[in-house]
Structures are given as structure tokens and as C-alpha cells.
Design a protein around this motif. Structure first.
Motif, PDB file in Angstrom:
ATOM      1  N   GLN A   7      54.136  61.694  96.804  1.00 49.99           N
ATOM      2  CA  GLN A   7      54.669  62.914  96.189  1.00 49.99           C
ATOM      3  C   GLN A   7      53.561  63.698  95.505  1.00 49.99           C
ATOM      4  N   GLU A   8      52.728  62.984  94.769  1.00 52.38           N
ATOM      5  CA  GLU A   8      51.663  63.630  94.004  1.00 52.38           C
ATOM      6  C   GLU A   8      50.645  64.282  94.935  1.00 52.38           C
ATOM      7  N   ALA A  13      48.307  69.083  97.402  1.00 48.21           N
ATOM      8  CA  ALA A  13      47.859  69.696  98.645  1.00 48.21           C
ATOM      9  C   ALA A  13      48.495  71.058  98.903  1.00 48.21           C
ATOM     10  N   ILE A  14      49.765  71.225  98.546  1.00 44.02           N
ATOM     11  CA  ILE A  14      50.451  72.484  98.872  1.00 44.02           C
ATOM     12  C   ILE A  14      50.367  73.532  97.776  1.00 44.02           C
ATOM     13  N   GLU A  19      50.647  79.085  95.386  1.00 46.42           N
ATOM     14  CA  GLU A  19      50.106  80.052  94.429  1.00 46.42           C
ATOM     15  C   GLU A  19      49.689  81.357  95.106  1.00 46.42           C
ATOM     16  N   LYS A  20      49.398  81.294  96.399  1.00 45.89           N
ATOM     17  CA  LYS A  20      49.030  82.495  97.157  1.00 45.89           C
ATOM     18  C   LYS A  20      50.254  83.207  97.733  1.00 45.89           C
ATOM     19  N   GLY A  21      51.463  82.687  97.443  1.00 40.90           N
ATOM     20  CA  GLY A  21      52.685  83.368  97.858  1.00 40.90           C
ATOM     21  C   GLY A  21      53.485  82.694  98.949  1.00 40.90           C
ATOM     22  N   TYR A  31      51.435  71.895 106.001  1.00 43.19           N
ATOM     23  CA  TYR A  31      50.656  70.703 105.665  1.00 43.19           C
ATOM     24  C   TYR A  31      50.928  69.586 106.676  1.00 43.19           C
ATOM     25  N   ALA A  32      52.186  69.361 106.985  1.00 42.60           N
ATOM     26  CA  ALA A  32      52.545  68.303 107.931  1.00 42.60           C
ATOM     27  C   ALA A  32      51.931  68.571 109.297  1.00 42.60           C
TER      28      ALA A  32
END
Length: 72
Positions: A7-8, A13-14, A19-21, A31-32
Motif C-alpha cells: 500500500q505504501e 509511486a502514484i 499531484e499533476k492532475g 502504474y500497473a
């Protein structure tokens, strides 16, 4: 070799993408895909993460994809 994701690790990672929208759901799927992780594996991580579940649910409510608890 199997990719192990916690989870952490997933949140760390995401977060830059979010933060960029980017939405949490899109960031998780991206990510996956980029890391060759099956969606079922990512789903299990999300199921165990109260933080990720709440963030995804909040976005879904804002986008009118699901009803809020008050509307049920």
C-alpha cells in the motif's frame, strides 16, 4: 520475477502523477501497466488500503460515478 507492491509503495509511486492532475484510478492503472503488475494484484492492494479506497471513492463521487453515502 514477481513484482511485490505494498500500500505504501503504491501511494508513493502514484502521488506525483496525482499531484499533476491525474485521478487516483488512472494513476494506479498506469502504474500497473508500466510495471507489469496484474490488475487483480493491484486490486488486492487497494482493497486493503483504507486511504486508497477513500481517495478513489471521493473522486468517484465528485465525478458522479457513484452516489455518496448521504444520497443512498
Amino acid at each position: 520475477m514477481r513484482n511485490i507492491i505494498t500500500q505504501e509503495l503504491l501511494l508513493i509511486a502514484i502521488e506525483p502523477k496525482v499531484e499533476k492532475g491525474c485521478s487516483y484510478l488512472d494513476a494506479i492503472l498506469d502504474y500497473a501497466e508500466k510495471n507489469g503488475i496484474e490488475l487483480e494484484s493491484i486490486g488486492e492492494v487497494v482493497k486493503r488500503s483504507q486511504i486508497l479506497k477513500e481517495k478513489i471513492k471521493s473522486e468517484a463521487i465528485l465525478l458522479a460515478m457513484v452516489k455518496s453515502d448521504n444520497e443512498r
